[in-house]
Design an enzyme around this catalytic site. Structure first.
Site, short mmCIF file in Angstrom:
data_model
loop_
_atom_site.label_atom_id
_atom_site.label_comp_id
_atom_site.label_asym_id
_atom_site.label_seq_id
_atom_site.Cartn_x
_atom_site.Cartn_y
_atom_site.Cartn_z
N TRP A 169 0.86 -1.18 0.00
CA TRP A 169 0.00 0.00 0.00
C TRP A 169 0.91 1.24 0.00
O TRP A 169 1.82 1.33 0.84
CB TRP A 169 -0.87 -0.06 1.26
CG TRP A 169 -1.85 1.05 1.41
CD1 TRP A 169 -2.72 1.53 0.47
CD2 TRP A 169 -2.08 1.81 2.60
NE1 TRP A 169 -3.47 2.53 1.01
CE2 TRP A 169 -3.10 2.74 2.30
CE3 TRP A 169 -1.53 1.81 3.87
CZ2 TRP A 169 -3.56 3.64 3.23
CZ3 TRP A 169 -2.00 2.70 4.81
CH2 TRP A 169 -3.01 3.61 4.49
N ASP A 206 -0.97 -5.47 9.51
CA ASP A 206 -1.91 -4.43 9.10
C ASP A 206 -3.16 -5.15 8.58
O ASP A 206 -3.10 -5.83 7.55
CB ASP A 206 -1.26 -3.59 7.99
CG ASP A 206 -2.21 -2.53 7.44
OD1 ASP A 206 -3.34 -2.42 7.93
OD2 ASP A 206 -1.80 -1.82 6.50
N ALA A 257 -6.80 -4.30 7.47
CA ALA A 257 -7.74 -3.21 7.19
C ALA A 257 -9.02 -3.71 6.51
O ALA A 257 -9.94 -2.92 6.29
CB ALA A 257 -7.07 -2.16 6.30
N LYS A 301 -13.49 0.02 6.65
CA LYS A 301 -14.07 -0.71 5.50
C LYS A 301 -15.20 -1.62 5.96
O LYS A 301 -16.27 -1.61 5.38
CB LYS A 301 -13.02 -1.56 4.78
CG LYS A 301 -11.59 -1.13 4.92
CD LYS A 301 -11.25 0.03 4.05
CE LYS A 301 -9.92 0.60 4.53
NZ LYS A 301 -9.28 1.47 3.60
C1 LIG Z 1 -3.49 -1.95 3.56
C2 LIG Z 1 -4.15 -0.79 4.23
N1 LIG Z 1 -3.82 -0.49 5.49
C3 LIG Z 1 -4.37 0.54 6.14
C4 LIG Z 1 -5.30 1.34 5.52
C5 LIG Z 1 -5.82 2.52 6.31
O1 LIG Z 1 -7.15 2.53 6.47
P1 LIG Z 1 -7.89 3.78 7.16
O2 LIG Z 1 -8.69 4.41 6.07
O3 LIG Z 1 -8.72 3.16 8.22
O4 LIG Z 1 -6.85 4.69 7.71
C6 LIG Z 1 -5.67 1.08 4.21
C7 LIG Z 1 -6.63 1.96 3.52
O5 LIG Z 1 -6.75 2.00 2.34
C8 LIG Z 1 -5.09 -0.02 3.54
O6 LIG Z 1 -5.41 -0.33 2.30
#
Ligand SMILES: Cc1ncc(COP(=O)(O)O)c(C=O)c1O
Length: 399
Positions: A137, A218, A220, A253
């Protein structure tokens, strides 16, 4: 008379421009395209068959209840909504929910959780390196750089083959030093959709534990892949295998409350007392950065998770989102053998084996917006747009 040599101080006007995140640039390009038939698969949010990102019905109901019953907006504290965190424990930690060596707090989204987790690492070991599989990401490296930890890349995915470079991943983890951090995607890998199998998770957990690395998971998209339980397999396995674990979690999400910013960070150490001490650092870092997370989304998730009827309805709405993701995946995968890998991947994202020129051509000729890397959101398009998307992609692959 002597004039003192005064050097002019640097001011705000001396700041050089920052290159904005490529995904943000893509959103701007798409917004500026006047063609009504444009397809935006660059976006990172769930869309339903009609192409909308609706507020969940249970969320609307919880918001109404909150509006009717909340009697104060006094400060909530740096840990956020403690009951929300408690209710989240069994969902995320499963059989580890009652382990008193694991503690967590609410954060402003998954980004806040990641930043806080890396802040803690930088506090305890500023020379730790962070092993990051590429591609990842795009916001991971900047968050790690912001706390001045070193990023060490290793190749995670072979785009042309639609496959994880698992040997390379294990080799990189095996070569890391004790105390280094292994950043792992819990499920629904962004941007590739390529999740580790259970056997691969076992191998990763063994190497991480043997090398004395700290896994930072991580997660999400829990519930967007195979199911809430299944998607937490890696998190729970690492909790079983390692003494020290960090988890950066997002509910933005799976509760579809992206802009409200709901997440959490959990940590595990080898003892309840070490965990309690580590939590004091986590709270201190949170206090320095945002003081307290936003109350609203956690208060609503708290209402939903505590009420059996609302909780059951949330699970149904979550399953509906997951089913749409997986059915669009199946439809794309069935269209052409070169796209079959998409049916074996999870979550909202996959990467098409297209060159930047092909991606740009899709953008200019068909109004199809995806990242230059070929990453696209399988549920960025409405049901009515899927056939047109597939036809354009197949044509690009044929060219
Ligand atoms: C892999 C990953 N980690 C963390 C996040 C962060 O999400 P948030 O919108 O809750 O900050 C995202 C959001 O796109 C993501 O794709």
């Amino acid at each position: 008379m002597l004039t003192p040599a005064v050097t002019k101080a640097r001011g705000l006007a001396d700041l050089p421009p920052v290159q904005s995140d490529s995904l943000l640039q893509l959103i701007a390009l798409c917004d500026a395209d006047p063609r009504p038939e444009k397809i935006d698969v660059g976006v990172g949010v769930f869309r339903d068959g009609a192409g909308n990102t609706p507020i969940l019905k249970v969320m609307k109901e919880a918001e109404q209840r909150l509006l009717d019953t909340q009697v104060t907006k006094a400060y909530i504290g740096s840990a956020g909504d403690k009951r929300f965190v408690e209710l989240l424990r069994p969902i995320l930690l499963g059989e580890h929910a009652d382990d008193d060596r694991i503690a967590g707090i609410q954060t402003p989204g998954g980004c806040g959780a990641l930043r806080l987790a890396f802040e803690l690492i930088a506090t305890v070991n500023p020379t730790a390196r962070v092993l990051v599989g590429t591609p990842t990401w795009p916001n991971h490296p900047p968050i790690i750089n912001a706390v001045r930890l070193e990023v060490v890349d290793y190749p995670f995915y072979e785009r042309g083959q639609g496959a994880i470079r698992f040997d390379d991943m294990l080799a990189a983890l095996s070569a890391a030093d004790p105390g280094d951090v292994a950043l792992l995607h819990g499920c629904c890998h962004n941007p590739t959709g390529a999740d580790l199998s259970e056997d691969q998770w076992r191998d990763v957990a063994r190497v991480v534990a043997d090398r004395g690395l700290i896994p930072l998971i991580d997660i999400a998209y829990q519930g967007f892949g195979r199911g809430l339980e299944e998607d937490a397999f890696g998190v729970r396995l690492l909790l079983s295998t390692c003494d020290e674990v960090l988890i950066a979690q997002s509910c933005d999400k799976n509760f579809s409350c992206y802009r409200d910013r709901l997440g959490s960070v959990f940590l595990k150490t080898g003892s309840a007392s070490a965990t309690a001490t580590a939590m004091t650092h986590l709270l201190q870092r949170a206090r320095e950065m945002w003081s307290m997370p936003p109350d609203h989304p956690a208060a609503c998730a708290h209402i939903i998770l505590e009420d059996p009827e609302l909780r059951a309805r949330w699970l149904v709405e979550l399953a509906n989102m997951r089913d749409r993701i997986n059915s669009v995946r199946a439809r794309i995968a069935a269209a052409d053998p070169r796209l079959a890998f998409i049916g074996r991947q999870y979550g909202m994202f996959s990467m098409l084996p297209l060159s930047v020129e092909q991606v740009v051509k899709l953008r200019t000729e068909y109004g199809i917006y995806m990242a230059d890397s070929g990453r696209f959101n399988v549920v960025g398009m409405s049901d009515g747009e899927i056939d047109r998307f597939i036809a354009a992609v197949v044509e690009a692959l044929d060219a």
